[in-house]
Write a protein that holds these residues in place. Sequence first.
Motif, PDB file in Angstrom:
ATOM      1  N   ILE A   1       0.840  -1.204   0.000  1.00  0.00           N
ATOM      2  CA  ILE A   1       0.000   0.000   0.000  1.00  0.00           C
ATOM      3  C   ILE A   1       0.871   1.248   0.000  1.00  0.00           C
ATOM      4  N   LYS A   2       1.930   1.222   0.779  1.00  0.00           N
ATOM      5  CA  LYS A   2       2.837   2.371   0.813  1.00  0.00           C
ATOM      6  C   LYS A   2       3.449   2.618  -0.566  1.00  0.00           C
ATOM      7  N   ILE A   3       3.902   1.556  -1.231  1.00  0.00           N
ATOM      8  CA  ILE A   3       4.477   1.682  -2.575  1.00  0.00           C
ATOM      9  C   ILE A   3       3.420   2.204  -3.550  1.00  0.00           C
ATOM     10  N   ALA A   4       2.226   1.636  -3.500  1.00  0.00           N
ATOM     11  CA  ALA A   4       1.165   2.028  -4.433  1.00  0.00           C
ATOM     12  C   ALA A   4       0.770   3.493  -4.249  1.00  0.00           C
ATOM     13  N   LEU A   5       0.651   3.926  -3.012  1.00  0.00           N
ATOM     14  CA  LEU A   5       0.287   5.324  -2.759  1.00  0.00           C
ATOM     15  C   LEU A   5       1.378   6.276  -3.218  1.00  0.00           C
ATOM     16  N   HIS A   6       2.612   5.845  -3.126  1.00  0.00           N
ATOM     17  CA  HIS A   6       3.740   6.696  -3.508  1.00  0.00           C
ATOM     18  C   HIS A   6       4.005   6.672  -5.012  1.00  0.00           C
ATOM     19  N   GLU A   7       3.866   5.513  -5.648  1.00  0.00           N
ATOM     20  CA  GLU A   7       4.274   5.344  -7.047  1.00  0.00           C
ATOM     21  C   GLU A   7       3.132   5.469  -8.061  1.00  0.00           C
ATOM     22  N   THR A   8       1.898   5.458  -7.618  1.00  0.00           N
ATOM     23  CA  THR A   8       0.768   5.510  -8.552  1.00  0.00           C
ATOM     24  C   THR A   8      -0.177   6.637  -8.134  1.00  0.00           C
ATOM     25  N   ARG A   9      -1.264   6.761  -8.867  1.00  0.00           N
ATOM     26  CA  ARG A   9      -2.272   7.773  -8.545  1.00  0.00           C
ATOM     27  C   ARG A   9      -3.371   7.186  -7.650  1.00  0.00           C
ATOM     28  N   LEU A  10      -3.055   6.132  -6.936  1.00  0.00           N
ATOM     29  CA  LEU A  10      -4.004   5.517  -6.010  1.00  0.00           C
ATOM     30  C   LEU A  10      -4.322   6.486  -4.883  1.00  0.00           C
ATOM     31  N   LYS A  11      -5.613   6.694  -4.647  1.00  0.00           N
ATOM     32  CA  LYS A  11      -6.044   7.595  -3.578  1.00  0.00           C
ATOM     33  C   LYS A  11      -6.581   6.816  -2.385  1.00  0.00           C
ATOM     34  N   THR A  12      -7.461   5.843  -2.658  1.00  0.00           N
ATOM     35  CA  THR A  12      -8.034   5.033  -1.580  1.00  0.00           C
ATOM     36  C   THR A  12      -7.841   3.553  -1.888  1.00  0.00           C
ATOM     37  N   VAL A  13      -7.758   2.760  -0.851  1.00  0.00           N
ATOM     38  CA  VAL A  13      -7.563   1.312  -0.980  1.00  0.00           C
ATOM     39  C   VAL A  13      -8.848   0.606  -0.582  1.00  0.00           C
ATOM     40  N   ASP A  14      -9.330  -0.260  -1.478  1.00  0.00           N
ATOM     41  CA  ASP A  14     -10.554  -1.034  -1.212  1.00  0.00           C
ATOM     42  C   ASP A  14     -10.266  -2.503  -0.920  1.00  0.00           C
ATOM     43  N   GLY A  15      -9.114  -2.999  -1.361  1.00  0.00           N
ATOM     44  CA  GLY A  15      -8.825  -4.406  -1.148  1.00  0.00           C
ATOM     45  C   GLY A  15      -7.376  -4.749  -1.434  1.00  0.00           C
ATOM     46  N   PHE A  16      -6.929  -5.856  -0.860  1.00  0.00           N
ATOM     47  CA  PHE A  16      -5.557  -6.321  -1.027  1.00  0.00           C
ATOM     48  C   PHE A  16      -5.557  -7.834  -1.154  1.00  0.00           C
ATOM     49  N   GLU A  17      -4.736  -8.346  -2.072  1.00  0.00           N
ATOM     50  CA  GLU A  17      -4.552  -9.790  -2.237  1.00  0.00           C
ATOM     51  C   GLU A  17      -3.087 -10.058  -2.521  1.00  0.00           C
ATOM     52  N   LEU A  18      -2.656 -11.263  -2.220  1.00  0.00           N
ATOM     53  CA  LEU A  18      -1.331 -11.724  -2.622  1.00  0.00           C
ATOM     54  C   LEU A  18      -1.504 -12.843  -3.622  1.00  0.00           C
ATOM     55  N   TYR A  19      -0.715 -12.809  -4.673  1.00  0.00           N
ATOM     56  CA  TYR A  19      -0.720 -13.858  -5.690  1.00  0.00           C
ATOM     57  C   TYR A  19       0.661 -14.488  -5.712  1.00  0.00           C
ATOM     58  N   HIS A  20       0.713 -15.810  -5.675  1.00  0.00           N
ATOM     59  CA  HIS A  20       1.987 -16.521  -5.711  1.00  0.00           C
ATOM     60  C   HIS A  20       2.038 -17.352  -6.982  1.00  0.00           C
ATOM     61  N   GLY A  21       2.698 -16.814  -7.992  1.00  0.00           N
ATOM     62  CA  GLY A  21       2.893 -17.528  -9.247  1.00  0.00           C
ATOM     63  C   GLY A  21       4.384 -17.722  -9.445  1.00  0.00           C
ATOM     64  N   LEU A  22       4.891 -17.208 -10.565  1.00  0.00           N
ATOM     65  CA  LEU A  22       6.333 -17.262 -10.790  1.00  0.00           C
ATOM     66  C   LEU A  22       7.071 -16.404  -9.771  1.00  0.00           C
ATOM     67  N   GLU A  23       6.400 -15.346  -9.298  1.00  0.00           N
ATOM     68  CA  GLU A  23       6.899 -14.536  -8.191  1.00  0.00           C
ATOM     69  C   GLU A  23       5.691 -14.041  -7.403  1.00  0.00           C
ATOM     70  N   SER A  24       5.935 -13.528  -6.215  1.00  0.00           N
ATOM     71  CA  SER A  24       4.838 -13.004  -5.404  1.00  0.00           C
ATOM     72  C   SER A  24       4.442 -11.627  -5.920  1.00  0.00           C
ATOM     73  N   ILE A  25       3.139 -11.420  -6.062  1.00  0.00           N
ATOM     74  CA  ILE A  25       2.594 -10.166  -6.557  1.00  0.00           C
ATOM     75  C   ILE A  25       1.555  -9.676  -5.548  1.00  0.00           C
ATOM     76  N   SER A  26       1.688  -8.405  -5.157  1.00  0.00           N
ATOM     77  CA  SER A  26       0.669  -7.772  -4.324  1.00  0.00           C
ATOM     78  C   SER A  26      -0.314  -7.082  -5.249  1.00  0.00           C
ATOM     79  N   ILE A  27      -1.594  -7.297  -5.011  1.00  0.00           N
ATOM     80  CA  ILE A  27      -2.631  -6.693  -5.841  1.00  0.00           C
ATOM     81  C   ILE A  27      -3.492  -5.815  -4.951  1.00  0.00           C
ATOM     82  N   ILE A  28      -3.612  -4.561  -5.355  1.00  0.00           N
ATOM     83  CA  ILE A  28      -4.382  -3.599  -4.581  1.00  0.00           C
ATOM     84  C   ILE A  28      -5.478  -3.035  -5.466  1.00  0.00           C
ATOM     85  N   LYS A  29      -6.699  -3.079  -4.959  1.00  0.00           N
ATOM     86  CA  LYS A  29      -7.829  -2.448  -5.633  1.00  0.00           C
ATOM     87  C   LYS A  29      -8.150  -1.154  -4.904  1.00  0.00           C
TER      88      LYS A  29
END
Length: 158
Positions: free
Chosen positions: A39-67
């Motif tokens: 969330i800290k990275i997303a708020l700093h690096e993108t135009r994300l204003k509010t966070v509605d959800g968070f998930e972790l995906y484990h495929g070839l590498e771990s991915i954080s997904i923020i809605k």
Amino acid sequence: MKKYIWLLFILLILIIGVFFSITYFQSIKPLNNAEQKAIKIALHETRLKTVDGFELYHGLESISIIKGENFNGEKIIVWIPESGKDIVVRKEKNGVTKQEAINKVKQLSNPKKIVDVRLGMEKGIPLWEIYYLSDSNLINYYYVDFETGEWLKKIENL
């Protein structure tokens, strides 16, 4: 004597409860840390204003997904690789919905039961991962491109 047995029994139950509580909170601590970092990275690096959800995906590498929503009030999804580099941001309305991804699987396969549908990313491509059971109760994974709805890959009969 009976009174002491009951007191010991209650004390034992309390000790077991405290033990399981501590174990539970310690086990979710890494997930909470990953969420806060993403969330800290997303708020700093993108135009994300509010966070509605968070998930972790484990495929070839771990991915954080923020809605969430951007500053224009549009629903967006942010995919953040574990490295924190090559962040992908897409407007939710420009992608395939969860139901559309499920429908794609139903067109190309005959799932007995859809177990889970989650967002993910592999090789920089945002995707939907659909986990389902076949008629013979074998595990199958089907991957649909988030943007185009096209089939990316499948893993069958595990």
